[in-house]
Design an enzyme around this catalytic site. Structure first.
Site: not given
Ligand code: PGA
Length: 249
Positions: A8-10, A100, A179, A234-235
């Site tokens: 998930n690159w957000k 989010e 995050g 994510g990150g």
């Molecule tokens: P993170 O995010 O790996 O940066 O904690 C995971 C996500 O929001 O799906």
């Protein structure tokens, strides 16, 4: 064992950056540098969807999805994106209920339920995200929160169960571990995933991914846990080498 690893690159990466990362991933997949039993999913920002889809074309077991959509075909919904638009960009999976969207964009359980039903009935695959906040966990509400999030989205579904088997994934993502660098401990992940499987009842064969500060250093241990069918990252999915290390964990 077969696992699903999702990125998930957000709201990160301009198109050229997304293209570069997707090309490295695509090359590694074509060169068989990832295990054949991994399904890889990438959720880039909207503007990069066509680029990422084409960079990953021909990579078996690789799916591209959108991070969001609006549950109407078209119309006066300023700033929103529809499923036909996503389809046009080469996409047929969506994330729904990400924390989010729940906590920053204030999406309600009812809206998340509507989006889940809408995407599935229009042939899209859904990764339904659920998870508790620290306050809810500390208040002993883990069971109540996960149960509410799952039942509001899944109980009203009118989609054929055979479709759900192929098109619905659950991602358990404790909000306090996202995050933040704080990964949930082994005991907490085991407990939560067992609970999710129990709450799924007759749908307990649906894959359940774990998400929240997954890194190359903890991915292998997380994937080895009972009831962890994959990871939502994510990150650590932003850099191709780090995401590839997680895929290979
Ligand atoms: P993170 O995010 O790996 O940066 O904690 C995971 C996500 O929001 O799906």
């Amino acid at each position: 064992m077969a696992k699903i690893i999702a990125a998930n690159w957000k709201m990160n990466k301009i198109r050229s950056e997304a293209e570069e990362t997707a090309k490295v991933l695509g090359q590694a997949i074509r060169d068989k540098k990832v295990p054949a039993d991994r399904t890889i999913m990438v959720f880039p920002p909207y503007l990069s969807l066509p680029t990422v889809s084409s960079a990953l074309e021909g990579c078996g077991n690789t799916l591209v999805g959108a991070q969001n959509f609006y549950p109407e075909k078209s119309g006066a919904f300023t700033g929103e994106i529809s499923l036909p638009m996503l389809q046009d960009a080469g996409v047929d999976w969506v994330l729904v209920g990400h924390s989010e969207r729940r906590h920053v964009l204030m999406e309600s359980d009812a809206f998340i339920a509507r989006k889940t039903q809408y995407a599935l009935e229009h042939g899209f695959g859904v990764v339904l995200c659920i998870g508790e906040t620290l306050e809810e966990r500390d208040g002993g509400k883990l069971n109540e929160v996960l149960s509410r999030q799952l039942s509001t989205a899944l109980d009203p579904l009118t989609v054929d169960e055979a479709v759900l088997e192929k098109k619905l994934l659950i991602a358990y993502e404790p909000v306090w571990a996202m995050g933040t660098g704080k990964v949930a401990g082994e005991k907490e992940v085991l407990e939560a995933h067992a609970l999710v499987k129990k709450l799924l009842g007759k749908r307990s064969s649906l894959p359940v991914l774990y998400g929240g500060s997954v890194k190359p250093t903890n991915a292998g241990a997380l994937l080895a846990l009972d009831n962890v069918d994959g990871l939502l990252v994510g990150g650590a999915s932003l850099a191709a080498d780090s995401f590839l290390a997680i895929i290979n964990a």
